[in-house]
Design a protein around this motif. Structure first.
Motif, PDB file in Angstrom:
ATOM      1  N   UNK A 190       0.833  -1.205   0.000  1.00  0.00           N
ATOM      2  CA  UNK A 190       0.000   0.000   0.000  1.00  0.00           C
ATOM      3  C   UNK A 190       0.872   1.262   0.000  1.00  0.00           C
ATOM      4  N   UNK A 191       1.921   1.265   0.802  1.00  0.00           N
ATOM      5  CA  UNK A 191       2.834   2.416   0.852  1.00  0.00           C
ATOM      6  C   UNK A 191       3.472   2.652  -0.506  1.00  0.00           C
TER       7      UNK A 191
ATOM      8  N   UNK B  41       3.690   5.941  -5.596  1.00  0.00           N
ATOM      9  CA  UNK B  41       3.573   6.092  -7.044  1.00  0.00           C
ATOM     10  C   UNK B  41       2.566   7.201  -7.363  1.00  0.00           C
ATOM     11  N   UNK B  42       1.480   7.264  -6.597  1.00  0.00           N
ATOM     12  CA  UNK B  42       0.428   8.266  -6.841  1.00  0.00           C
ATOM     13  C   UNK B  42       0.760   9.628  -6.233  1.00  0.00           C
ATOM     14  N   UNK B  43       1.702   9.655  -5.311  1.00  0.00           N
ATOM     15  CA  UNK B  43       2.001  10.875  -4.552  1.00  0.00           C
ATOM     16  C   UNK B  43       2.691  11.917  -5.414  1.00  0.00           C
ATOM     17  N   UNK B  44       2.165  13.130  -5.365  1.00  0.00           N
ATOM     18  CA  UNK B  44       2.825  14.268  -6.010  1.00  0.00           C
ATOM     19  C   UNK B  44       3.226  15.221  -4.898  1.00  0.00           C
TER      20      UNK B  44
END
Length: 194
Positions: free
Chosen positions: A162-163, A168-171
């Motif tokens: 999950x982390x 990957x999605x974190x901007x």
């Protein structure tokens, strides 16, 4: 689990001295929580001070067994009847480590996650090999402890997945621009040069 309540539970079986308590504790937990003999005697001293155990006369060889008192039985019964709260458990060092890795310059958070996943997967494989051993009826306490360790390792791997997906999605938000340094006037430059 507190050592205090572990020793009280063992003394509920009957009087024991320190080394017997240590061996019984490690046997009951499948040696997943090694206990220092100093911890045993320190805890026994506190339990005696609190009136939860009492020493018996010394046996041959100078060994002094302890027995649980009525107050100790009441304390133990309360412990067994009270659910363990998440807030009673130690802080999750891995969660804190990853949170700090996200905010520490120069740290490759993905490498931290991957390194932990590799370590946890090794542990999970080792635990699975232990589970494959032949079942014996007397091993139920050890099997339950082992199952808990397997489930915790599996949950950690899922959380690490999950982390990684979150990374990957974190901007990252744009860092605030550095504050401009105002030029010093002549008297301030002289003062700064001293």
């Amino acid at each position: 689990m507190s050592i205090r309540h572990g020793l009280l539970a063992l003394l509920e079986r009957g009087p024991m001295y320190g080394y017997q308590l240590r061996a019984a504790f490690e046997e009951s937990t499948g040696a997943t929580w090694p206990l220092n003999i100093g911890q045993v005697y320190t805890t026994l001293s506190r339990l005696e001070r609190d009136g939860l155990v009492q020493p018996l006369p010394e046996h041959d060889g100078g060994q002094r067994p302890y027995e649980i008192t009525a107050s100790g039985r009441a304390d133990l019964a309360l412990w067994f009847a009270t659910p363990i709260s998440r807030t009673d458990r130690p802080r999750d060092e891995l969660a804190i480590k990853l949170a700090l890795a996200l905010t520490t310059p120069g740290i490759d958070v993905r490498a931290v996650v991957q390194g932990q996943r590799t370590s946890t997967m090794r542990t999970l494989q080792e635990l699975t090999r232990l589970k494959a051993r032949e079942d014996k009826p007397g091993e139920l306490p050890w099997r339950l402890v082992l199952d808990a360790m397997v489930f915790q390792a599996e949950a950690e791997v899922r959380w690490l997945d999950h982390c990684e997906a979150s990374l990957v999605r974190h901007r990252p938000s744009a860092a605030p621009p550095p504050r401009p340094v105002e030029p010093l006037d002549a008297p301030e430059r002289e003062e700064a040069g001293r």
